[in-house]
Motif scaffolding. Structure first.
Motif, PDB file in Angstrom:
ATOM      1  N   LEU A  50      50.149 -17.178  37.010  1.00  0.00           N
ATOM      2  CA  LEU A  50      51.100 -17.785  36.076  1.00  0.00           C
ATOM      3  C   LEU A  50      51.655 -16.795  35.047  1.00  0.00           C
ATOM      4  CD1 LEU A  50      49.519 -21.313  35.465  1.00  0.00           C
ATOM      5  CD2 LEU A  50      51.729 -20.818  36.509  1.00  0.00           C
ATOM      6  N   PRO A  51      50.848 -15.857  34.499  1.00  0.00           N
ATOM      7  CA  PRO A  51      51.439 -14.881  33.563  1.00  0.00           C
ATOM      8  C   PRO A  51      52.565 -14.063  34.197  1.00  0.00           C
ATOM      9  CG  PRO A  51      49.059 -14.885  33.351  1.00  0.00           C
ATOM     10  CD  PRO A  51      49.375 -15.731  34.550  1.00  0.00           C
ATOM     11  N   GLU A  52      52.446 -13.776  35.496  1.00  0.00           N
ATOM     12  CA  GLU A  52      53.523 -13.049  36.194  1.00  0.00           C
ATOM     13  C   GLU A  52      54.804 -13.874  36.216  1.00  0.00           C
ATOM     14  OE1 GLU A  52      54.691 -11.465  40.671  1.00  0.00           O
ATOM     15  OE2 GLU A  52      52.609 -12.024  40.221  1.00  0.00           O
ATOM     16  N   ALA A  53      54.658 -15.190  36.356  1.00  0.00           N
ATOM     17  CA  ALA A  53      55.838 -16.056  36.344  1.00  0.00           C
ATOM     18  C   ALA A  53      56.542 -15.999  34.992  1.00  0.00           C
ATOM     19  CB  ALA A  53      55.435 -17.488  36.672  1.00  0.00           C
ATOM     20  N   LEU A  54      55.775 -15.905  33.911  1.00  0.00           N
ATOM     21  CA  LEU A  54      56.383 -15.754  32.580  1.00  0.00           C
ATOM     22  C   LEU A  54      57.149 -14.447  32.479  1.00  0.00           C
ATOM     23  CD1 LEU A  54      53.481 -16.873  30.171  1.00  0.00           C
ATOM     24  CD2 LEU A  54      55.512 -18.184  30.741  1.00  0.00           C
ATOM     25  N   GLU A  55      56.521 -13.365  32.914  1.00  0.00           N
ATOM     26  CA  GLU A  55      57.128 -12.042  32.785  1.00  0.00           C
ATOM     27  C   GLU A  55      58.375 -11.885  33.639  1.00  0.00           C
ATOM     28  OE1 GLU A  55      56.367  -9.824  30.640  1.00  0.00           O
ATOM     29  OE2 GLU A  55      54.458 -10.602  29.912  1.00  0.00           O
ATOM     30  N   SER A  56      58.309 -12.325  34.886  1.00  0.00           N
ATOM     31  CA  SER A  56      59.420 -12.073  35.816  1.00  0.00           C
ATOM     32  C   SER A  56      60.646 -12.930  35.533  1.00  0.00           C
ATOM     33  CB  SER A  56      58.954 -12.311  37.254  1.00  0.00           C
ATOM     34  OG  SER A  56      58.556 -13.659  37.442  1.00  0.00           O
ATOM     35  N   THR A  57      60.465 -14.065  34.864  1.00  0.00           N
ATOM     36  CA  THR A  57      61.599 -14.963  34.601  1.00  0.00           C
ATOM     37  C   THR A  57      62.025 -14.985  33.140  1.00  0.00           C
ATOM     38  OG1 THR A  57      60.164 -16.877  34.203  1.00  0.00           O
ATOM     39  CG2 THR A  57      60.874 -16.476  36.487  1.00  0.00           C
ATOM     40  N   GLY A  58      61.192 -14.467  32.241  1.00  0.00           N
ATOM     41  CA  GLY A  58      61.500 -14.550  30.826  1.00  0.00           C
ATOM     42  C   GLY A  58      61.310 -15.942  30.259  1.00  0.00           C
ATOM     43  N   ALA A  59      60.560 -16.773  30.964  1.00  0.00           N
ATOM     44  CA  ALA A  59      60.344 -18.147  30.528  1.00  0.00           C
ATOM     45  C   ALA A  59      59.353 -18.194  29.362  1.00  0.00           C
ATOM     46  CB  ALA A  59      59.822 -18.992  31.684  1.00  0.00           C
ATOM     47  N   ASN A  60      59.447 -19.251  28.565  1.00  0.00           N
ATOM     48  CA  ASN A  60      58.479 -19.488  27.494  1.00  0.00           C
ATOM     49  C   ASN A  60      57.257 -20.249  27.991  1.00  0.00           C
ATOM     50  OD1 ASN A  60      59.830 -18.227  25.319  1.00  0.00           O
ATOM     51  ND2 ASN A  60      61.175 -20.001  25.074  1.00  0.00           N
ATOM     52  N   VAL A  61      57.458 -21.047  29.039  1.00  0.00           N
ATOM     53  CA  VAL A  61      56.377 -21.854  29.598  1.00  0.00           C
ATOM     54  C   VAL A  61      56.432 -21.761  31.120  1.00  0.00           C
ATOM     55  CG1 VAL A  61      55.335 -24.153  29.777  1.00  0.00           C
ATOM     56  CG2 VAL A  61      56.474 -23.471  27.653  1.00  0.00           C
ATOM     57  N   ALA A  62      55.277 -21.581  31.753  1.00  0.00           N
ATOM     58  CA  ALA A  62      55.178 -21.619  33.215  1.00  0.00           C
ATOM     59  C   ALA A  62      54.274 -22.777  33.612  1.00  0.00           C
ATOM     60  CB  ALA A  62      54.628 -20.304  33.759  1.00  0.00           C
ATOM     61  N   LEU A  63      54.679 -23.493  34.644  1.00  0.00           N
ATOM     62  CA  LEU A  63      53.946 -24.657  35.119  1.00  0.00           C
ATOM     63  C   LEU A  63      53.475 -24.439  36.545  1.00  0.00           C
ATOM     64  CD1 LEU A  63      56.475 -27.419  33.939  1.00  0.00           C
ATOM     65  CD2 LEU A  63      54.533 -26.492  32.659  1.00  0.00           C
ATOM     66  N   MET A  64      52.554 -25.272  36.986  1.00  0.00           N
ATOM     67  CA  MET A  64      52.137 -25.295  38.373  1.00  0.00           C
ATOM     68  C   MET A  64      52.424 -26.682  38.933  1.00  0.00           C
ATOM     69  SD  MET A  64      48.435 -24.422  40.108  1.00  0.00           S
ATOM     70  CE  MET A  64      48.176 -23.103  38.936  1.00  0.00           C
ATOM     71  N   GLY A  65      53.055 -26.723  40.129  1.00  0.00           N
ATOM     72  CA  GLY A  65      53.412 -28.006  40.702  1.00  0.00           C
ATOM     73  C   GLY A  65      53.003 -28.132  42.152  1.00  0.00           C
ATOM     74  N   VAL A  66      52.943 -29.376  42.624  1.00  0.00           N
ATOM     75  CA  VAL A  66      52.659 -29.666  44.027  1.00  0.00           C
ATOM     76  C   VAL A  66      53.749 -30.588  44.562  1.00  0.00           C
ATOM     77  CG1 VAL A  66      50.165 -29.411  43.850  1.00  0.00           C
ATOM     78  CG2 VAL A  66      51.198 -31.634  43.406  1.00  0.00           C
ATOM     79  N   LYS A  67      53.930 -30.570  45.886  1.00  0.00           N
ATOM     80  CA  LYS A  67      54.917 -31.427  46.523  1.00  0.00           C
ATOM     81  C   LYS A  67      54.519 -32.896  46.370  1.00  0.00           C
ATOM     82  CE  LYS A  67      58.118 -28.866  48.699  1.00  0.00           C
ATOM     83  NZ  LYS A  67      59.574 -29.090  48.520  1.00  0.00           N
ATOM     84  N   PRO A  68      55.416 -33.746  45.874  1.00  0.00           N
ATOM     85  CA  PRO A  68      55.082 -35.172  45.732  1.00  0.00           C
ATOM     86  C   PRO A  68      54.979 -35.852  47.093  1.00  0.00           C
ATOM     87  CG  PRO A  68      57.008 -34.565  44.409  1.00  0.00           C
ATOM     88  CD  PRO A  68      56.745 -33.441  45.351  1.00  0.00           C
ATOM     89  N   THR A  69      54.178 -36.891  47.147  1.00  0.00           N
ATOM     90  CA  THR A  69      54.067 -37.692  48.372  1.00  0.00           C
ATOM     91  C   THR A  69      54.772 -39.042  48.247  1.00  0.00           C
ATOM     92  OG1 THR A  69      51.922 -38.511  47.573  1.00  0.00           O
ATOM     93  CG2 THR A  69      51.893 -36.617  49.063  1.00  0.00           C
ATOM     94  N   PHE A  70      55.051 -39.455  47.011  1.00  0.00           N
ATOM     95  CA  PHE A  70      55.784 -40.703  46.782  1.00  0.00           C
ATOM     96  C   PHE A  70      56.268 -40.690  45.334  1.00  0.00           C
ATOM     97  CE2 PHE A  70      51.537 -41.492  45.330  1.00  0.00           C
ATOM     98  CZ  PHE A  70      51.641 -42.391  44.284  1.00  0.00           C
TER      99      PHE A  70
END
Length: 438
Positions: free
Chosen positions: A131-151
């Motif tokens: 997740l810290p890499e996601a902050l650095e590479s995008t310049g985002a203030n917040v990084a989240l983790m998500g999963v594919k919804p089933t419904f």
């Protein structure tokens, strides 16, 4: 990377097993690889230790859960103790202030926040540490983790990616929506939305700047002094839903929010826990029984039956979202309806033993100015009564000697005694009466 593990909730959605005195994360409902029952807290902590992440983890919890945590995972764990429950936004602010002022974590270091009540595979932690890499590479203030919804569930937040980053390892986010209605959730899924796993990553400085913008101190001790003034609000609503610079990683492994009976039932290997029997024509029925009396289910489909001394629940598996409101309405309906009612009591337990001994436990509430009188038996049997003050201040007169007592005080009374307890304010008592034949 530092980790804040949130473990402060009471878990009303797992009523009646879970309550304020025994929150859901401490109930041993999960079995480990050897088949031994583990709590959600023990399971997550073992996963963190396996990755050697526990040393950089603090647990945000309420003062009342400190002893439970120490009993389950040891005293070496670093705790951030909330003086009162005010939801995840204040808890995370307090934890970041603790990391900054007590553990010396710099403004540029990343912090990941995760909940204790998720059931995940070990591969989840591979995504977490990225997740810290996601902050650095995008310049985002917040990084989240998500999963594919089933419904289109109403229980989760929805991460809607920018169209040109959908399905990339690291996505930039168009918008985050916390717990939308089912119709809107279906639209977000069509746009490639992910369920939010309840994981947030940001740099320490991002939250410290937020504290400063709110006119709040950035040190742990100072923030504790004004903690009661913080807004009671979830981090999702207070920060994530308002933030426009968000990134996300997709987690492709197994993920379950263990906060509902539906998901807990799926994890239990046995359809019956405790005393119970499934008759004919049952389909997808789960019994979890902590009482010493049996439960029989006949001709039911998609039903969860849970029983404890707190109460009995019979619920359709798809009705989890309604339970929290139902429990609240039930509690309100059971409260005294008139100010003229002086006391109210609730039977906790009544046991009769083979030798004729009877033990009765009651929880008693006294309003200010009211009293409870000890009344000795006159039929030749021996009676012992124990009063324990759970909360509040009162005056006890025993055999003509008076004393002012408060929470934690206990007195034992026998037939020869004369006693009365007088409430100086609202008082809650635990009264245990033992009656034996002489």
């Amino acid at each position: 990377m530092n980790i804040i593990l949130l473990s402060g909730g009471s878990g009303v959605r797992l009523w009646p097993l879970s309550n304020e005195q025994r929150p859901k994360q401490f109930i041993p409902l999960i079995k480990d690889h050897s088949g031994q029952p583990k709590s959600m807290l023990q399971h997550v902590w073992s996963q963190l230790k396996h990755r050697n992440l526990h040393n950089s983890t603090v647990i945000a919890t309420s003062v009342g859960q400190q002893a439970l945590i120490h009993d389950q995972i040891g005293r070496e764990v670093d705790l951030v103790l909330e003086p009162e429950k005010r939801d995840t936004f204040p808890a995370i602010l307090l934890s970041v202030a603790y990391l900054y002022s007590h553990r010396g974590v710099s403004r540029d270091e990343a912090v990941a926040v995760m909940s204790v009540d998720s059931r995940v595979e070990d591969s989840f932690y591979n995504a977490l540490i990225n997740l810290p890499e996601a902050l650095e590479s995008t310049g985002a203030n917040v990084a989240l983790m998500g999963v594919k919804p089933t419904f289109p569930s109403r229980k989760y937040g929805y991460i809607v990616p920018e169209p040109d980053t959908e399905n990339l390892p690291i996505m930039t986010i168009e918008r985050f929506y916390e717990k939308p209605n089912a119709q809107d959730a279906a639209l977000y899924i069509e746009r490639g939305a992910l369920w939010n796993c309840g994981v947030f990553c940001f740099k320490v400085g991002f939250l410290l700047d937020l504290l400063a913008s709110m006119g709040l101190p950035q040190t742990y001790e100072e923030l504790l002094l004004v903690y009661s003034q913080l807004e009671i609000r979830s981090f999702d609503y207070a920060v994530v839903e308002r933030e426009r610079r968000i990134a996300a990683l997709m987690y492709t492994g197994s993920w379950k929010d263990m906060g509902t009976w539906c998901t807990v039932a799926e994890e239990l290997n046995d359809p019956i826990v405790g005393k119970g029997f499934l008759g004919k024509d049952n389909n997808q029925v789960q019994i979890v029984n902590e009482l010493d009396i049996p439960i029989i289910a006949v001709g039911l489909s998609d039903i969860v039956i849970a029983a404890s001394k707190e109460g009995i629940l019979v619920s359709h598996r798809g009705s989890d979202a309604q339970l929290k409101e139902a429990v609240q309405l039930m509690k309100e309906s059971l409260l005294p309806k008139s100010d003229s009612i002086e006391t109210h009591s609730r039977l906790v337990d009544r046991s009769v033993f083979a030798d004729g001994t009877i033990v009765t436990t009651q929880r008693i509430h006294l309003k200010a100015g009211m009293e409870r009188i000890f009344e000795p038996l006159m039929d030749g049997r021996r009676q012992i009564v124990s009063w324990t003050v759970m909360h509040g201040s009162s005056r006890v007169v025993k055999n003509k000697e008076g004393i002012v007592v408060s929470s934690g005080w206990n007195v034992t009374l026998e037939n020869r005694d004369e006693a009365v307890i007088q409430a100086l304010g609202p008082v809650d008592l635990l009264e245990i009466t033992t009656i034996t034949n002489l």
